[in-house]
Design a protein around this motif. Structure first.
Motif, PDB file in Angstrom:
ATOM      1  N   LEU A  99       0.828  -1.210   0.000  1.00 26.96           N
ATOM      2  CA  LEU A  99       0.000   0.000   0.000  1.00 26.96           C
ATOM      3  C   LEU A  99       0.861   1.257   0.000  1.00 26.96           C
ATOM      4  O   LEU A  99       0.572   2.215  -0.728  1.00 26.96           O
ATOM      5  N   ALA A 100       1.907   1.262   0.812  1.00 19.40           N
ATOM      6  CA  ALA A 100       2.791   2.428   0.864  1.00 19.40           C
ATOM      7  C   ALA A 100       3.471   2.650  -0.487  1.00 19.40           C
ATOM      8  O   ALA A 100       3.482   3.775  -1.008  1.00 19.40           O
ATOM      9  N   TRP A 107       1.584   9.166  -5.900  1.00 23.97           N
ATOM     10  CA  TRP A 107       1.970  10.506  -5.474  1.00 23.97           C
ATOM     11  C   TRP A 107       3.044  11.075  -6.400  1.00 23.97           C
ATOM     12  O   TRP A 107       2.965  12.226  -6.834  1.00 23.97           O
ATOM     13  N   ALA A 108       4.043  10.256  -6.733  1.00 23.15           N
ATOM     14  CA  ALA A 108       5.105  10.694  -7.641  1.00 23.15           C
ATOM     15  C   ALA A 108       4.536  11.040  -9.017  1.00 23.15           C
ATOM     16  O   ALA A 108       4.914  12.050  -9.626  1.00 23.15           O
ATOM     17  N   ILE A 111       2.764  14.380  -8.872  1.00 21.61           N
ATOM     18  CA  ILE A 111       3.738  15.480  -8.813  1.00 21.61           C
ATOM     19  C   ILE A 111       4.360  15.726 -10.175  1.00 21.61           C
ATOM     20  O   ILE A 111       4.469  16.870 -10.640  1.00 21.61           O
ATOM     21  N   LEU A 112       4.767  14.644 -10.856  1.00 19.43           N
ATOM     22  CA  LEU A 112       5.436  14.794 -12.156  1.00 19.43           C
ATOM     23  C   LEU A 112       4.522  15.424 -13.200  1.00 19.43           C
ATOM     24  O   LEU A 112       4.956  16.266 -13.982  1.00 19.43           O
ATOM     25  N   TRP A 113       3.265  15.016 -13.240  1.00 21.40           N
ATOM     26  CA  TRP A 113       2.389  15.521 -14.293  1.00 21.40           C
ATOM     27  C   TRP A 113       1.609  16.768 -13.865  1.00 21.40           C
ATOM     28  O   TRP A 113       0.861  17.319 -14.644  1.00 21.40           O
ATOM     29  N   ARG A 114       1.851  17.233 -12.654  1.00 22.79           N
ATOM     30  CA  ARG A 114       1.266  18.499 -12.215  1.00 22.79           C
ATOM     31  C   ARG A 114       2.124  19.666 -12.697  1.00 22.79           C
ATOM     32  O   ARG A 114       1.637  20.769 -12.887  1.00 22.79           O
ATOM     33  N   LEU A 115       3.418  19.418 -12.850  1.00 20.09           N
ATOM     34  CA  LEU A 115       4.340  20.508 -13.204  1.00 20.09           C
ATOM     35  C   LEU A 115       4.013  21.122 -14.526  1.00 20.09           C
ATOM     36  O   LEU A 115       3.757  20.632 -15.506  1.00 20.09           O
TER      37      LEU A 115
END
Length: 115
Positions: A99-100, A107-108, A111-115
């Protein structure tokens, strides 16, 4: 005649190869990113954003993250199997680890495709 008894989950060779393959992916990515950082020398957020604006860099970074987490999964799974003897506790630790790592991967990606 020798009777050979095979025991265990038979992860051996497949996981050994996966560990080496993911390590190679991470090493190549690290060297390439080091070269990019030396050449570009980003000093502010916009410079970093410019580096990660390229689709190839995003993909390579995501491939690095997935390789890292798969590498970690194999290591942690083997650690739990070798040293945690109560089955319920070992299963709980396996599930929490999965799960982690899946959560970190999502999450990664966000973050990557939010930039």
């Amino acid at each position: 005649m020798v009777n050979r008894i095979v025991v265990g989950a038979h992860y051996g060779l497949k996981d050994w190869i996966a560990q080496r393959a993911t390590a190679v992916v991470m090493a190549v990515y690290s060297v390439l990113m080091l070269l990019v950082l030396v050449l570009v020398q980003p000093g502010d957020f916009e410079s970093w954003r410019g580096i990660f604006a390229h689709g190839f860099v995003k993909f390579a970074t995501f491939l690095f993250v997935v390789s890292l987490f798969y590498h970690a999964w194999i290591g942690m799974r083997d650690l739990w199997m070798d040293y945690i003897k109560p089955t319920g506790l070992r299963l709980t630790l396996h599930v929490l680890t999965i799960l982690a790592l899946v959560g970190y991967t999502g999450w990664a990606a966000s973050i990557l495709w939010r930039l």
